[in-house]
Write a protein that holds these residues in place. Structure first.
Motif, PDB file in Angstrom:
ATOM      1  N   ILE A 445       0.819  -1.215   0.000  1.00 35.70           N
ATOM      2  CA  ILE A 445       0.000   0.000   0.000  1.00 35.70           C
ATOM      3  C   ILE A 445       0.851   1.261   0.000  1.00 35.70           C
ATOM      4  O   ILE A 445       0.486   2.260  -0.620  1.00 35.70           O
ATOM      5  N   CYS A 446       2.012   1.215   0.678  1.00 35.54           N
ATOM      6  CA  CYS A 446       2.777   2.449   0.907  1.00 35.54           C
ATOM      7  C   CYS A 446       4.162   2.486   0.270  1.00 35.54           C
ATOM      8  O   CYS A 446       4.832   3.522   0.321  1.00 35.54           O
ATOM      9  N   SER A 448       7.038   3.019  -2.364  1.00 30.66           N
ATOM     10  CA  SER A 448       7.110   4.022  -3.440  1.00 30.66           C
ATOM     11  C   SER A 448       6.804   3.455  -4.816  1.00 30.66           C
ATOM     12  O   SER A 448       6.191   4.114  -5.654  1.00 30.66           O
ATOM     13  N   SER A 450       5.066   0.625  -5.504  1.00 31.31           N
ATOM     14  CA  SER A 450       3.935  -0.300  -5.538  1.00 31.31           C
ATOM     15  C   SER A 450       2.819   0.205  -6.451  1.00 31.31           C
ATOM     16  O   SER A 450       2.471   1.400  -6.444  1.00 31.31           O
ATOM     17  N   ASN A 453      -0.004   1.859  -4.493  1.00 31.39           N
ATOM     18  CA  ASN A 453       0.244   3.102  -3.769  1.00 31.39           C
ATOM     19  C   ASN A 453      -0.403   4.260  -4.535  1.00 31.39           C
ATOM     20  O   ASN A 453       0.274   5.088  -5.148  1.00 31.39           O
ATOM     21  N   TYR A 457       2.607   8.270  -2.302  1.00 29.97           N
ATOM     22  CA  TYR A 457       3.451   8.505  -1.132  1.00 29.97           C
ATOM     23  C   TYR A 457       4.846   7.958  -1.390  1.00 29.97           C
ATOM     24  O   TYR A 457       5.001   6.873  -1.949  1.00 29.97           O
ATOM     25  N   SER A 458       5.865   8.706  -0.958  1.00 29.03           N
ATOM     26  CA  SER A 458       7.242   8.259  -1.147  1.00 29.03           C
ATOM     27  C   SER A 458       8.116   8.760  -0.012  1.00 29.03           C
ATOM     28  O   SER A 458       8.146   9.953   0.292  1.00 29.03           O
ATOM     29  N   ASP A 463      11.172   3.062   2.476  1.00 30.69           N
ATOM     30  CA  ASP A 463      11.464   2.040   1.462  1.00 30.69           C
ATOM     31  C   ASP A 463      12.644   1.168   1.873  1.00 30.69           C
ATOM     32  O   ASP A 463      12.629  -0.056   1.669  1.00 30.69           O
TER      33      ASP A 463
END
Length: 534
Positions: A445-446, A448, A450, A453, A457-458, A463
């Motif tokens: 989900i989060c 960078s 994906s 995402n 969000y990054s 990561d």
């Protein structure tokens, strides 16, 4: 260390105590299993595709789970158990997996399944022309990068040693690799059928499962029993799915009460009534899932972390869940749900504090004497409960000076396309675990890179932590890494965790053989269900 271990122990105790068996009429004597009959089930939206390599929604998963098989599968307790593989060996360094395949498994077109079929299926996921949603799970295979870069015509880490022996080699230890092979995307597909149908294979699927697609017309999808299934034919003759686009919960329940459906999820006041039923089977079980409000971190107002944090503090989750859902679900303050490895209550963030929300908005330049903040939220559900929920969210935001408009898009493929395009500010989303591993929430989900995402969000530090956790085989060290990563994500506030779902459904009294895991409804093995109407 001690706090972490105590937390994990408490979580496991709570989950075990909360699991419930179906209620309803007691069975004095277990009746003889009967064969035949049609199982009628609802779908809240139309699946986008029935091609395992491109499945991105739970409605697709629900059908793919019945039509296809993989090397391994999850049992009711989420253990990894054999499917098309009868056994496997993992090398001491954790890099080489050798699977022994069944010799009696055939595709729905009659051809026997071989190790080469898995080589093809997994190579297809890595094909840069295909853009599979499962790509990130298979990039760790040895030779994957060379294949994707055009330096090789094959993936060196995928080898058919003989017709019924498959060897998979990965570049580095990957803690959740076996669970990944139980995912929907890891199902085997026949090359000749994929090449025959091309991009339309998802509407003409051919698998090895207990059921095969009979028809897909309008709002109805029909599966018929596979008489040659390697475990023996299923008890049911057919499964008929009816699509109630936009999650028409009330209509679904009405159809169930009229005995035109065998199952129905229950919500709100209906749930309170059904929980006391002595006529139907009421099933409640915690699930590994999260409903949240995602925020587009590249959208002008939401680029500011203070604005995102303010929205989190402004919403009274407890009140909404109490008033709209009658305390059916659990308020969420973390991304990882209870019962998931790495769940850390100490990471809890963004309770209800409207004054703090106003302070953050003022610092970001919004307030009564400053700019007015107006936002739009996109929802795929337009059910009564969804509308009531979002009306209360809008009211809570209005109380801190934020105007929220709600836009509904009940066609799932269109909703998903909008998220992919980035033309939105906030969105309402539900995530259910594909595998019982924290990576399936935090990274999927989060992360960078994906595909899920949608928040854009990054955070490079996050990561790095997530990458370290994937190769860490010491469970305590893995949990520490996920705990730190989740804390950073919650501080950055790209999402507002809203509630953890609990699986609650009613089934007709004659439905037998139910097995429900913490992965919820999509993973119910219909091959084990039978109907006792006499």
């Amino acid at each position: 260390m001690r706090r972490l271990l105590v937390s994990l122990t408490v979580i496991l105790s709570v989950i075990i105590s909360c699991q419930q068996e179906p209620t309803g009429p007691p069975e004095k004597v277990q009746p003889e299993v009967r064969t035949g009959g049609v199982y009628r089930a609802p779908l809240s939206w139309s699946p986008r595709t029935l091609d395992p390599a491109f499945s991105t929604d739970i409605y697709s998963v629900t059908l793919i789970q019945q039509i296809f098989d993989g090397l391994v599968q999850f049992d009711q307790n989420l253990n990894v158990v054999p499917a098309l593989a009868t056994s496997w060996i993992v090398s001491s360094d954790g890099l080489v997996y050798t699977f022994n395949l069944r010799s009696n498994a055939n595709f729905h077109n009659g051809r026997q399944v071989t190790a080469e079929d898995f080589v093809y299926s997994f190579t297809r996921i890595l094909d840069p022309k295909e853009e599979s949603s499962a790509l990130s799970f298979f990039e760790r295979l040895k030779g994957a990068a060379a294949y994707r870069n055009g330096e090789s015509n094959e993936v060196s880490g995928l080898r058919a040693l003989d017709a019924h022996t498959l060897e998979i080699t990965i570049n580095e230890p990957y803690a959740p690799f076996l669970p990944v092979l139980a995912m929907i995307s890891s199902k085997v597909v026949p090359r000749e059928e994929v090449e025959r149908w091309g991009k339309d294979f998802g509407h003409h699927p051919v698998g090895t499962g207990a059921f095969r697609l009979e028809s897909w017309e309008g709002n109805q999808i029909v599966l018929s029993a596979n008489p040659d299934y390697h475990e023996g034919p299923p008890h049911l003759d057919r499964v008929v799915y009816t699509i109630y686009a936009g999650a028409q919960r009330q209509k679904i329940l009405q159809e169930f009460l009229a005995e035109r459906l065998e199952e129905a999820a229950v919500f709100g006041a209906d749930r309170e009534e059904m929980a006391q039923t002595t006529v139907y089977q009421f099933v409640r079980k915690p699930s590994l899932s999260l409903q949240f409000y995602g925020m587009n971190c590249t959208s002008a107002p939401l680029k500011d972390k203070r604005v995102r944090q303010a929205l989190g503090w402004a919403i009274n989750k407890e009140e909404i869940i109490r008033e709209v859902f009658k305390d059916q679900f659990i308020p969420a303050e973390t991304i990882l749900p209870p019962g998931m490895t790495g769940y850390t209550p100490e990471n809890a963030a963004y309770g209800y504090d409207p004054e703090r929300a106003k302070e953050l908005l003022a610092k970001a330049g919004y307030g009564p004497s400053q700019k007015k903040l107006s936002l739009t939220l996109l929802s795929a559900s337009k059910s009564n409960v969804a509308q009531k929920e979002l009306a209360m969210v809008a009211a809570h935001l209005a109380a801190v000076g934020v105007e929220l408009q709600i836009k509904y898009e009940t066609d799932w493929p269109t909703f998903e396309a909008t998220l992919n395009s980035g033309r939105f500010q906030l969105y309402r989303y539900f995530w259910s675990a594909d595998i019982p591993d924290p990576d399936n929430f935090l990274n999927v989900i989060c992360g960078s890179d994906s595909l899920y995402n949608f928040m854009r969000y990054s955070n490079p530090k996050v990561d790095r932590l997530l990458s370290q956790a994937l190769v860490e085989t010491d469970i305590i060290k893995r949990v520490r890494l996920y705990r730190e990563a989740e804390g950073m994500i919650l501080e950055d506030a790209p999402m507002i965790p809203f509630m953890y779902w609990v699986f609650e459904s009613v089934f007709q009294p004659y439905v037998k053989g139910l097995e429900i895991s913490a992965l919820g409804s999509p993973y119910i093995p219909l091959k084990k269900i039978w109907l006792d109407k006499q």
